[in-house]
Design an enzyme around this catalytic site. Structure first.
Site, PDB file in Angstrom:
ATOM      1  N   CYS A  89       0.862  -1.184   0.000  1.00 12.29           N
ATOM      2  CA  CYS A  89       0.000   0.000   0.000  1.00 12.29           C
ATOM      3  C   CYS A  89       0.897   1.233   0.000  1.00 12.29           C
ATOM      4  O   CYS A  89       1.897   1.273   0.722  1.00 12.29           O
ATOM      5  CB  CYS A  89      -0.882  -0.023   1.250  1.00 12.29           C
ATOM      6  SG  CYS A  89      -1.985   1.394   1.402  1.00 12.29           S
ATOM      7  N   HIS A 131      -8.866  -3.716  -2.341  1.00  9.85           N
ATOM      8  CA  HIS A 131      -7.975  -2.871  -1.528  1.00  9.85           C
ATOM      9  C   HIS A 131      -8.425  -1.412  -1.572  1.00  9.85           C
ATOM     10  O   HIS A 131      -8.555  -0.760  -0.530  1.00  9.85           O
ATOM     11  CB  HIS A 131      -6.544  -3.025  -2.062  1.00  9.85           C
ATOM     12  CG  HIS A 131      -5.528  -2.231  -1.311  1.00  9.85           C
ATOM     13  ND1 HIS A 131      -4.631  -2.811  -0.445  1.00  9.85           N
ATOM     14  CD2 HIS A 131      -5.248  -0.898  -1.299  1.00  9.85           C
ATOM     15  CE1 HIS A 131      -3.848  -1.869   0.067  1.00  9.85           C
ATOM     16  NE2 HIS A 131      -4.198  -0.699  -0.437  1.00  9.85           N
ATOM     17  N   GLU A 132      -8.682  -0.902  -2.770  1.00 10.23           N
ATOM     18  CA  GLU A 132      -9.049   0.515  -2.910  1.00 10.23           C
ATOM     19  C   GLU A 132     -10.445   0.787  -2.360  1.00 10.23           C
ATOM     20  O   GLU A 132     -10.670   1.825  -1.731  1.00 10.23           O
ATOM     21  CB  GLU A 132      -8.920   0.964  -4.363  1.00 10.23           C
ATOM     22  CG  GLU A 132      -7.527   0.826  -4.952  1.00 10.23           C
ATOM     23  CD  GLU A 132      -6.406   1.440  -4.108  1.00 10.23           C
ATOM     24  OE1 GLU A 132      -6.648   2.441  -3.400  1.00 10.23           O
ATOM     25  OE2 GLU A 132      -5.280   0.912  -4.152  1.00 10.23           O
ATOM     26  N   HIS A 135     -10.195   1.157   1.300  1.00 10.06           N
ATOM     27  CA  HIS A 135      -9.743   2.505   1.685  1.00 10.06           C
ATOM     28  C   HIS A 135     -10.934   3.458   1.795  1.00 10.06           C
ATOM     29  O   HIS A 135     -10.990   4.287   2.699  1.00 10.06           O
ATOM     30  CB  HIS A 135      -8.753   3.080   0.667  1.00 10.06           C
ATOM     31  CG  HIS A 135      -7.328   2.757   0.948  1.00 10.06           C
ATOM     32  ND1 HIS A 135      -6.680   3.126   2.104  1.00 10.06           N
ATOM     33  CD2 HIS A 135      -6.404   2.109   0.196  1.00 10.06           C
ATOM     34  CE1 HIS A 135      -5.425   2.712   2.068  1.00 10.06           C
ATOM     35  NE2 HIS A 135      -5.232   2.090   0.913  1.00 10.06           N
TER      36      HIS A 135
END
Length: 182
Positions: A89, A131-132, A135
């Site tokens: 990351c 993953h994004e 976030h």
């Protein structure tokens, strides 16, 4: 080109869920450009708006020579997990850890003009979409690790040059303990 500073682990914006985008205007297009420029400069495979301090549900990606972005994503994940995939990351520079993720993902959202977009991917693309999107929900990849792996990750984070956390210091008591733990 408008490269922005990337927020590092410990910054509260990374733990705050982002707000949905409601205005698909010039300001949003500038944000997508800033995210893209920052991601490509880093270089990274993806970058979410909270990572540059903007609390909106927007991310960019660059996977297998495919450059794109997604706004207000909604994910549909396969039940099959890739338990051993390494993940890093940009908010944890130089660190990668095995992080379990679904092998396939379908993300539905919008482009910067408000047009519907669907992105389907497996392996690296699926990992990036998850993953994004995490976030945007205030979730970090270390939250997806098992307890043992997370402890190893936190140790590496504390020891990282960029970390604002101080490494734990072990002190020896000046008092006699007669072999007993205190």
């Amino acid at each position: 080109m408008a490269i922005q500073p990337i927020r590092l682990f410990g910054d509260p914006v990374l733990r705050t869920p982002a707000d949905p985008v409601t205005d698909f205007d010039k300001e949003l297009r500038k944000l997508v450009k800033d995210l893209t420029d920052t991601m490509m400069d880093a270089p990274g495979a993806g970058l979410a708006a909270p990572q540059i301090g903007v609390g909106l549900r927007v991310f960019t990606y660059y996977i297998d020579d495919e450059l794109g972005h997604l706004i207000n994503p909604d994910l549909d994940l396969s039940a099959d997990l890739d338990e051993e995939g390494e993940e890093g990351c940009l908010s944890f520079p130089g660190l990668t850890f095995p992080t379990p993720r679904a092998i396939r993902a379908v993300a539905k959202g919008f482009n910067m003009y408000g047009e519907p977009v669907t992105i389907e991917g497996s392996e690296l693309m699926a990992r990036c979409l998850q993953h994004e999107t995490d976030h945007l929900n205030g979730v970090l990849f270390i939250d997806r690790m098992d307890v043992k792996q997370r402890k190893l990750a936190m140790k590496a984070i504390r020891e990282a040059e960029w970390s604002g956390m101080s490494a734990p210091v072990v002190k020896v008591s000046p008092h006699a303990t007669q072999g007993r733990a205190i």
